[in-house]
Design a protein around this motif. Sequence first.
Motif, PDB file in Angstrom:
ATOM      1  N   ALA A  54      -4.607 144.735  35.499  1.00  0.00           N
ATOM      2  CA  ALA A  54      -4.278 145.666  34.435  1.00  0.00           C
ATOM      3  C   ALA A  54      -4.570 147.083  34.500  1.00  0.00           C
ATOM      4  O   ALA A  54      -5.637 147.216  35.263  1.00  0.00           O
ATOM      5  CB  ALA A  54      -5.012 144.999  32.941  1.00  0.00           C
ATOM      6  N   ARG A  55      -3.857 147.739  33.820  1.00  0.00           N
ATOM      7  CA  ARG A  55      -4.281 149.200  33.781  1.00  0.00           C
ATOM      8  C   ARG A  55      -4.710 149.639  32.665  1.00  0.00           C
ATOM      9  O   ARG A  55      -4.800 149.276  31.626  1.00  0.00           O
ATOM     10  CB  ARG A  55      -2.895 150.053  34.216  1.00  0.00           C
ATOM     11  CG  ARG A  55      -2.391 149.795  35.518  1.00  0.00           C
ATOM     12  CD  ARG A  55      -0.715 150.137  35.809  1.00  0.00           C
ATOM     13  NE  ARG A  55      -0.607 150.098  37.271  1.00  0.00           N
ATOM     14  CZ  ARG A  55      -0.315 149.036  37.915  1.00  0.00           C
ATOM     15  NH1 ARG A  55      -0.405 147.945  37.273  1.00  0.00           N
ATOM     16  NH2 ARG A  55       0.046 149.293  39.306  1.00  0.00           N
ATOM     17  N   MET A 137     -14.159 154.905  33.770  1.00  0.00           N
ATOM     18  CA  MET A 137     -12.852 154.770  33.258  1.00  0.00           C
ATOM     19  C   MET A 137     -12.590 153.613  32.272  1.00  0.00           C
ATOM     20  O   MET A 137     -12.123 153.639  31.300  1.00  0.00           O
ATOM     21  CB  MET A 137     -11.758 155.223  34.173  1.00  0.00           C
ATOM     22  CG  MET A 137     -11.717 156.529  34.777  1.00  0.00           C
ATOM     23  SD  MET A 137     -10.682 156.794  36.141  1.00  0.00           S
ATOM     24  CE  MET A 137      -9.148 156.358  35.363  1.00  0.00           C
ATOM     25  N   ARG A 138     -12.791 152.510  33.089  1.00  0.00           N
ATOM     26  CA  ARG A 138     -12.643 151.190  32.485  1.00  0.00           C
ATOM     27  C   ARG A 138     -13.554 150.886  31.277  1.00  0.00           C
ATOM     28  O   ARG A 138     -13.115 150.371  30.132  1.00  0.00           O
ATOM     29  CB  ARG A 138     -12.623 150.167  33.590  1.00  0.00           C
ATOM     30  CG  ARG A 138     -12.271 148.816  33.175  1.00  0.00           C
ATOM     31  CD  ARG A 138     -12.314 147.813  34.286  1.00  0.00           C
ATOM     32  NE  ARG A 138     -13.555 147.316  34.572  1.00  0.00           N
ATOM     33  CZ  ARG A 138     -13.957 146.591  35.422  1.00  0.00           C
ATOM     34  NH1 ARG A 138     -13.066 146.133  36.291  1.00  0.00           N
ATOM     35  NH2 ARG A 138     -15.266 146.307  35.935  1.00  0.00           N
ATOM     36  N   LEU A 210     -11.354 149.778  41.647  1.00  0.00           N
ATOM     37  CA  LEU A 210     -11.240 148.793  40.508  1.00  0.00           C
ATOM     38  C   LEU A 210     -10.184 148.933  39.945  1.00  0.00           C
ATOM     39  O   LEU A 210      -9.647 147.964  39.108  1.00  0.00           O
ATOM     40  CB  LEU A 210     -12.562 148.935  39.878  1.00  0.00           C
ATOM     41  CG  LEU A 210     -14.042 148.784  40.658  1.00  0.00           C
ATOM     42  CD1 LEU A 210     -15.111 148.883  39.556  1.00  0.00           C
ATOM     43  CD2 LEU A 210     -13.933 147.603  41.383  1.00  0.00           C
ATOM     44  N   LEU A 211      -9.480 150.030  39.884  1.00  0.00           N
ATOM     45  CA  LEU A 211      -8.315 150.289  38.901  1.00  0.00           C
ATOM     46  C   LEU A 211      -7.200 150.631  39.829  1.00  0.00           C
ATOM     47  O   LEU A 211      -7.022 151.330  40.773  1.00  0.00           O
ATOM     48  CB  LEU A 211      -8.631 151.560  38.218  1.00  0.00           C
ATOM     49  CG  LEU A 211      -9.682 151.560  37.052  1.00  0.00           C
ATOM     50  CD1 LEU A 211      -9.920 152.803  36.329  1.00  0.00           C
ATOM     51  CD2 LEU A 211      -9.422 150.173  36.073  1.00  0.00           C
ATOM     52  N   PRO A 212      -5.795 149.994  39.435  1.00  0.00           N
ATOM     53  CA  PRO A 212      -4.696 150.248  40.104  1.00  0.00           C
ATOM     54  C   PRO A 212      -4.150 151.628  39.693  1.00  0.00           C
ATOM     55  O   PRO A 212      -3.563 152.040  40.575  1.00  0.00           O
ATOM     56  CB  PRO A 212      -3.712 149.177  39.732  1.00  0.00           C
ATOM     57  CG  PRO A 212      -4.199 148.536  38.475  1.00  0.00           C
ATOM     58  CD  PRO A 212      -5.704 149.086  38.310  1.00  0.00           C
ATOM     59  N   ASP A 213      -4.607 152.133  38.565  1.00  0.00           N
ATOM     60  CA  ASP A 213      -4.240 153.448  38.165  1.00  0.00           C
ATOM     61  C   ASP A 213      -4.365 154.705  39.200  1.00  0.00           C
ATOM     62  O   ASP A 213      -3.586 155.356  39.455  1.00  0.00           O
ATOM     63  CB  ASP A 213      -4.733 153.847  36.819  1.00  0.00           C
ATOM     64  CG  ASP A 213      -4.860 152.893  35.718  1.00  0.00           C
ATOM     65  OD1 ASP A 213      -4.129 153.177  34.808  1.00  0.00           O
ATOM     66  OD2 ASP A 213      -5.160 151.792  35.931  1.00  0.00           O
ATOM     67  N   GLU A 244     -12.507 150.382  50.417  1.00  0.00           N
ATOM     68  CA  GLU A 244     -13.462 150.499  49.620  1.00  0.00           C
ATOM     69  C   GLU A 244     -14.583 149.848  50.525  1.00  0.00           C
ATOM     70  O   GLU A 244     -14.563 149.156  51.467  1.00  0.00           O
ATOM     71  CB  GLU A 244     -13.425 149.627  48.303  1.00  0.00           C
ATOM     72  CG  GLU A 244     -13.411 148.005  48.516  1.00  0.00           C
ATOM     73  CD  GLU A 244     -13.132 147.247  47.183  1.00  0.00           C
ATOM     74  OE1 GLU A 244     -12.966 147.976  46.046  1.00  0.00           O
ATOM     75  OE2 GLU A 244     -13.176 146.332  47.397  1.00  0.00           O
ATOM     76  N   GLY A 245     -15.857 150.332  49.797  1.00  0.00           N
ATOM     77  CA  GLY A 245     -17.121 149.626  50.796  1.00  0.00           C
ATOM     78  C   GLY A 245     -18.139 150.831  50.489  1.00  0.00           C
ATOM     79  O   GLY A 245     -18.014 151.480  49.744  1.00  0.00           O
ATOM     80  N   GLY A 246     -19.302 150.403  51.174  1.00  0.00           N
ATOM     81  CA  GLY A 246     -20.271 151.357  51.230  1.00  0.00           C
ATOM     82  C   GLY A 246     -21.261 151.199  52.523  1.00  0.00           C
ATOM     83  O   GLY A 246     -21.219 149.946  53.074  1.00  0.00           O
ATOM     84  N   GLY A 247     -21.955 152.004  52.817  1.00  0.00           N
ATOM     85  CA  GLY A 247     -22.758 152.037  54.109  1.00  0.00           C
ATOM     86  C   GLY A 247     -24.079 153.045  53.911  1.00  0.00           C
ATOM     87  O   GLY A 247     -24.050 154.025  53.056  1.00  0.00           O
ATOM     88  N   CYS A 248     -25.123 152.838  54.302  1.00  0.00           N
ATOM     89  CA  CYS A 248     -26.512 153.258  54.532  1.00  0.00           C
ATOM     90  C   CYS A 248     -27.126 153.542  55.594  1.00  0.00           C
ATOM     91  O   CYS A 248     -27.183 152.466  56.323  1.00  0.00           O
ATOM     92  CB  CYS A 248     -27.293 152.601  53.207  1.00  0.00           C
ATOM     93  SG  CYS A 248     -28.719 153.161  52.611  1.00  0.00           S
TER      94      CYS A 248
END
Length: 704
Positions: A54-55, A137-138, A210-213, A244-248
Amino acid sequence: MLTADVRGPGTTAPIAVVGLSCRFPGAAHPAEFWQNLMSGTDSVGEVPEGRWEARVAAASGTVGTPVRRGGFIAGTDEFDAGLFGIRWREAEHMDPQQRLLLELAWECLEDAAIETAQVRGRQWGVYVGACADDFRMRYFASGQLDRFGHMGTSRALLAGRVSHQFGLCGPSEVLDTGQSSSLAALHRAVSSLRLGECEAALVAGVNLNLLPDVTDQIQLWGGLSADGRCRTFDEGAGGYVRAEGGGCVVLKPLDAAMRDGDHVYCVIRGSAVNNDGGRAGLGVPSQDAQQAVIEAAHRAAGVTAADVTYVELHGTGTPVGDPVEARAIGEAIGAKRPQGDPVRVGSVKTNIGHLESAAGIAGFIKACLALRHEQLPPSLNYRRSPADLPLDKLNIQVVVRPVEQPCARGEVIGVSSFGMGGTNVHVVLGASPAEDHRAHSAAADTVWCLSGRSREAVRALAGALFHHRFPEDRYSVADVAWTLSHREQQEHRAAVVGGDWAEIREGLTKVVAGHDLAAPASWLQDAAPARTALVGLAGTFAYAGGIADVRERLGQGLRKVPGLPTYRFERETFTGPVHRAAAAPPPEPPAAARRATAQEADCKPPFAEQWARAATGADRRWLIRSLLERELLTVMGEPGEPQLRIDPDDTFRDMGIDSMSLIEFQDRIVTATSLAIPETALFDHPTINELTAHMDAELEATRG
């Protein structure tokens, strides 16, 4: 033991990388990430089911065929809230990026064998690169606002939450320079360490799609690859792939890392940052600025182009960006090396996609691992460069297969990251100082200490250790024991004793099977006093806790082992508010049911009357306590039965209830009971049982 001449004349103080963690597409930890890189694994795939259903708003403009490919990580809605003492309602309204950063920070400290208790109250900095606001935003589009949503969706709390959780007192900053955010955060941390603003630092980058927009918007702009492949420096380059993702990473001054006996993955020799300054269109990169930032980083590091063996590119695979970056490297490095001795290059974006604000930390961690393993992974999707961009003339060579790359003294690797707003960053890395890998003497009996928040977590860690590929030629079982003993010790524990790898693995299988103490079967026939004492020490740890005696038994001279499996999180699912476009309205109850509900509410006596009708004093107190538990659970947002969630003798502070939650709790009590209970009553009577007794006395007084 690390030995090196770490400072030359006129060079700045080197900064050591002593801990790593990551959650990248296809990889839950650095070892898996490295394996994927060396095997040439393409971790780009289809969008996970349910992610972009969903958008926030109806799309405007001509999007064309919606993009359904990217680099994704699993479990973005999952989090081990209990480990961090965060209540359900608060976790439900936290940006998943905050949750991911907490787990990455925990894993990073464990990889560095640094207890959280050791850093609490210390002048440690936290620097996070981030630019995505999808959850925020969501959240606002949902219309389901909650008090916890204010801090839960604040971008500042991406760093502030980590500083708060671990009690870190140094600078705590979130940097947003677009796609160069996380490498800019690293540059800021290096500068802060050298200025003495902090003694060590956690540096991270995070990005969740998280959002297709947002992807629709980038597709309108024209930056995305049509076939879902990033083709850096290739003639078929047509755009990048969102990921997406993350590193530290944990950073320390090198002299401090050597003093503390840390494992050093590599050393940051220098870094630089600049901006295009309007020399090209907004969003169009500048060759001059990119060349300048590379040359500035070389000056800061005290190196020349001849010292550079490899550059981890920004490398988005766009027909506009690639030629600019290639020519900048050609001028800054290629032209200053002998022709025929090209600088090698590659881009992690060809493996995992473009992590945007976390792209810099992804490339940086790849470079750290390359220096540690003395190998260069291949860059994917490259066949040949465009005719108008002859890489051989620029003295550049794309790495297309694994390359053995021992880093000789003085040789370095560069890492680039460029932001759409024109902020360019380049970091120069060198190999760690020589580590003493002299073989240990004969096998020494030792004890591995495992702990977790539950027995299941301990067993899961034992299983991960059993399957881990230990560098047995470089480290001993005692080194691993020493490393494990410097992790956070928790409520549930198990201990494994042994003198070699086979005995330790035998013990790990026993822990997986449910044992809390495991000793080799052969020891039963060999009741040597030293081994008997060791088993007793291990048993004391497993059944009573306390790690100091184990550390004392392990003694001095052992080394921290990098890359060990870290804590096995016990995650729950937190979906967060669902925006209006995806929320189905609840079915309207039948008219008869609505009338019955209204009549039931009208007929229910006031709380004071219910209390007065109770047969005994115990019944009256039970009624009050049930009300308090129910209202407190509502405030905390905890599901389940109250008696399974709340200890009536725990203080509200110990439950993690902040002052704003107490005010909300007090308001709900007043509404439910019509009693004039002031806020101070909750501070004067800080447990459910004490507050129950107080309210019982107040109700008794009203009865006269």
